[in-house]
Write a protein that holds these residues in place. Structure first.
Motif, PDB file in Angstrom:
ATOM      1  N   ARG A   1     135.635 149.804 101.711  1.00 15.89           N
ATOM      2  CA  ARG A   1     135.160 150.105 100.364  1.00 15.89           C
ATOM      3  C   ARG A   1     136.109 151.060  99.647  1.00 15.89           C
ATOM      4  NH1 ARG A   1     128.926 151.727 100.571  1.00 15.89           N
ATOM      5  NH2 ARG A   1     129.315 151.795  98.322  1.00 15.89           N
ATOM      6  N   HIS A   2     136.641 152.010 100.402  1.00 20.08           N
ATOM      7  CA  HIS A   2     137.604 152.944  99.800  1.00 20.08           C
ATOM      8  C   HIS A   2     138.865 152.201  99.365  1.00 20.08           C
ATOM      9  CE1 HIS A   2     140.081 156.409  99.066  1.00 20.08           C
ATOM     10  NE2 HIS A   2     140.883 156.133 100.082  1.00 20.08           N
TER      11      HIS A   2
ATOM     12  N   ARG B   1     133.605 142.476  92.815  1.00 15.65           N
ATOM     13  CA  ARG B   1     134.899 141.884  92.468  1.00 15.65           C
ATOM     14  C   ARG B   1     136.024 142.533  93.267  1.00 15.65           C
ATOM     15  NH1 ARG B   1     136.868 138.690  88.547  1.00 15.65           N
ATOM     16  NH2 ARG B   1     139.060 138.956  87.923  1.00 15.65           N
ATOM     17  N   ALA B   2     135.964 143.854  93.427  1.00 15.37           N
ATOM     18  CA  ALA B   2     136.984 144.553  94.204  1.00 15.37           C
ATOM     19  C   ALA B   2     136.954 144.090  95.663  1.00 15.37           C
ATOM     20  CB  ALA B   2     136.770 146.058  94.121  1.00 15.37           C
ATOM     21  N   SER B   3     135.748 143.916  96.200  1.00 12.69           N
ATOM     22  CA  SER B   3     135.633 143.443  97.582  1.00 12.69           C
ATOM     23  C   SER B   3     136.189 142.037  97.719  1.00 12.69           C
ATOM     24  CB  SER B   3     134.168 143.479  98.031  1.00 12.69           C
ATOM     25  OG  SER B   3     133.674 144.810  98.064  1.00 12.69           O
ATOM     26  N   GLY B   4     135.959 141.191  96.714  1.00 11.91           N
ATOM     27  CA  GLY B   4     136.503 139.842  96.728  1.00 11.91           C
ATOM     28  C   GLY B   4     138.020 139.844  96.680  1.00 11.91           C
TER      29      GLY B   4
ATOM     30  N   SER C   1     140.597 138.367  99.501  1.00  9.82           N
ATOM     31  CA  SER C   1     141.637 137.421  99.103  1.00  9.82           C
ATOM     32  C   SER C   1     143.015 137.899  99.563  1.00  9.82           C
ATOM     33  CB  SER C   1     141.623 137.237  97.590  1.00  9.82           C
ATOM     34  OG  SER C   1     142.665 136.382  97.167  1.00  9.82           O
ATOM     35  N   ALA C   2     143.287 139.193  99.407  1.00  7.13           N
ATOM     36  CA  ALA C   2     144.583 139.739  99.815  1.00  7.13           C
ATOM     37  C   ALA C   2     144.765 139.611 101.323  1.00  7.13           C
ATOM     38  CB  ALA C   2     144.696 141.193  99.378  1.00  7.13           C
ATOM     39  N   LEU C   3     143.718 139.883 102.089  1.00  9.67           N
ATOM     40  CA  LEU C   3     143.798 139.743 103.536  1.00  9.67           C
ATOM     41  C   LEU C   3     144.053 138.287 103.933  1.00  9.67           C
ATOM     42  CD1 LEU C   3     140.850 142.074 104.628  1.00  9.67           C
ATOM     43  CD2 LEU C   3     143.276 142.402 105.193  1.00  9.67           C
ATOM     44  N   TRP C   4     143.379 137.365 103.263  1.00  3.74           N
ATOM     45  CA  TRP C   4     143.543 135.938 103.558  1.00  3.74           C
ATOM     46  C   TRP C   4     144.969 135.483 103.256  1.00  3.74           C
ATOM     47  CZ3 TRP C   4     144.652 131.706 100.415  1.00  3.74           C
ATOM     48  CH2 TRP C   4     144.478 130.448 100.998  1.00  3.74           C
TER      49      TRP C   4
ATOM     50  N   ASP D   1     137.480 144.648 110.180  1.00  7.65           N
ATOM     51  CA  ASP D   1     136.101 144.310 110.514  1.00  7.65           C
ATOM     52  C   ASP D   1     135.257 144.584 109.284  1.00  7.65           C
ATOM     53  OD1 ASP D   1     135.692 147.109 110.433  1.00  7.65           O
ATOM     54  OD2 ASP D   1     136.044 147.304 112.589  1.00  7.65           O
ATOM     55  N   LYS D   2     133.959 144.664 109.438  1.00 11.94           N
ATOM     56  CA  LYS D   2     133.094 144.844 108.286  1.00 11.94           C
ATOM     57  C   LYS D   2     133.199 146.237 107.673  1.00 11.94           C
ATOM     58  CE  LYS D   2     129.621 141.477 109.773  1.00 11.94           C
ATOM     59  NZ  LYS D   2     128.195 141.267 110.123  1.00 11.94           N
ATOM     60  N   VAL D   3     133.785 147.163 108.413  1.00 11.32           N
ATOM     61  CA  VAL D   3     133.825 148.559 107.965  1.00 11.32           C
ATOM     62  C   VAL D   3     135.215 149.007 107.546  1.00 11.32           C
ATOM     63  CG1 VAL D   3     133.383 150.962 108.626  1.00 11.32           C
ATOM     64  CG2 VAL D   3     131.851 149.137 109.417  1.00 11.32           C
ATOM     65  N   SER D   4     136.232 148.630 108.300  1.00 11.08           N
ATOM     66  CA  SER D   4     137.557 149.211 108.069  1.00 11.08           C
ATOM     67  C   SER D   4     138.670 148.192 108.205  1.00 11.08           C
ATOM     68  CB  SER D   4     137.801 150.368 109.039  1.00 11.08           C
ATOM     69  OG  SER D   4     137.822 149.894 110.376  1.00 11.08           O
ATOM     70  N   ILE D   5     139.858 148.623 107.760  1.00  7.74           N
ATOM     71  CA  ILE D   5     141.087 147.855 107.905  1.00  7.74           C
ATOM     72  C   ILE D   5     142.117 148.786 108.537  1.00  7.74           C
ATOM     73  CG2 ILE D   5     142.879 146.524 106.714  1.00  7.74           C
ATOM     74  CD1 ILE D   5     140.944 146.238 104.380  1.00  7.74           C
TER      75      ILE D   5
END
Length: 255
Positions: free
Chosen positions: A54-55, A68-71, A75-78, A91-95
Motif C-alpha cells: 500500500r505504501h 487504481r494505485a493498487s491496480g 500491472s507493473a509487477l506483471w 505477497d498480499k502485504v509486501s514487495i
C-alpha cells in the motif's frame, strides 16, 4: 559528474542498476527494464529492498483512488515478470527484492562506508572510474524519494573522496590523491573541504604554488557565487604551508 561504479559484480548475482538509466543484470545478462516498471523497481530497491504494498502504490501513484494505485502496482509487477526480469517477489502485504539480489549502490556505499569508518583495505585505495552513463542516481527523476536518496549518496561520496585523498597522500600516492580531491571538487565546486583536500594533496607532493592556485580558485568562486571568504582555518593553513611547514593531510589549521 557525481557518483562512481566501483567494480563489476559477479555474474552469478542478480543486480539492479540504478546509476544512470535503470537496468538489471540477471544470470550475467543485461536486461532492459520496461518503462512502466522502472519506478516500482527503483522504489523497492531504494527503500532497503522491502516495502509495504500500500505504501508503494500510494507513493508511486498518488493521484487517483487507492484501488487504481493498487491496480497500477499489479500491472507493473506483471509487466516486469513478462519481460523475464525476476528480481522482485511479492505477497498480499509486501514487495521485496529476491534473496541474493543486490544493487550497484550497495557496492558503492560499502566502499564509501569502509573509507569513512577507517576500515578501508589497500584494495579500497583507488579512485573509482567515472563514466557518463553512471553520472548520478536516476538522472532526470524528480520524485521526492529519489531526490532525498540522490543527495544522501552525493554527500556520502563527497566525504569518502576527501578521506580517500588524505589516505592516498599518506601512502605517498600524490597523483591519485589529487585526482580524488578533484573529483570531489567536480561534484560540488562550492565545497570548501573538497578544495582544501586538493590543496593539501598539492602541498604533500611539495607543490605549494599549486596549493595556492587551488586556494585562489576557490576564493574567487566563493566570492563570486556566495559573497563569502574562505574560512580563517583554510587561510591560516595555507599561510603555514607557504612557509614550508608541512601539515598532515586532514589536519588543516593544526599548528
Amino acid at each position: 559528474m557525481t557518483v562512481a561504479y566501483i567494480e563489476p559484480f559477479e555474474a552469478v548475482a542478480d543486480v539492479v542498476h540504478l546509476l544512470g538509466d535503470p537496468y538489471v543484470v540477471q544470470g550475467g545478462r543485461r536486461c532492459p527494464v520496461p518503462e512502466g516498471c522502472k519506478r516500482l523497481l527503483a522504489f523497492v530497491a531504494l527503500q532497503g529492498g522491502r516495502v509495504d504494498r500500500r505504501h508503494a502504490a500510494g507513493s508511486l501513484w498518488p493521484d487517483g483512488s487507492e484501488d487504481r494505485a493498487s491496480g497500477n502496482l499489479r500491472s507493473a509487477l506483471w509487466r516486469l515478470r513478462g519481460a523475464g526480469i525476476d528480481v522482485l517477489e511479492s505477497d498480499k502485504v509486501s514487495i521485496s527484492l529476491c534473496e541474493g539480489t543486490t544493487t550497484d549502490l550497495d557496492e558503492l556505499c560499502d566502499w564509501a562506508d569502509r573509507l569513512l569508518s577507517g576500515t578501508a583495505s589497500d584494495a579500497d585505495l583507488h579512485v573509482p572510474e567515472w563514466t557518463s552513463t553512471v553520472s548520478e542516481l536516476l538522472p532526470g527523476w524528480y520524485d521526492e524519494w529519489v531526490i532525498f536518496e540522490r543527495e544522501r549518496i552525493r554527500q556520502r561520496m563527497l566525504h569518502a573522496l576527501e578521506v580517500l585523498s588524505q589516505l592516498l597522500c599518506r601512502a605517498h600516492r600524490y597523483g591519485e590523491a589529487i585526482d580524488a580531491a578533484m573529483d570531489a571538487v567536480a561534484i560540488e565546486p562550492l565545497r570548501e573541504t573538497a578544495h582544501r583536500a586538493l590543496a593539501e594533496a598539492h602541498v604533500a607532493e611539495g607543490n605549494c604554488v599549486e596549493a595556492r592556485r587551488a586556494f585562489l580558485r576557490y576564493r574567487d568562486l566563493a566570492r563570486r557565487e556566495l559573497g563569502v571568504e574562505p574560512s580563517a582555518e583554510f587561510q591560516s593553513w595555507l599561510r603555514s604551508s607557504a612557509f614550508g611547514r608541512r601539515v598532515e593531510p586532514g589536519r588543516a589549521g593544526v599548528r
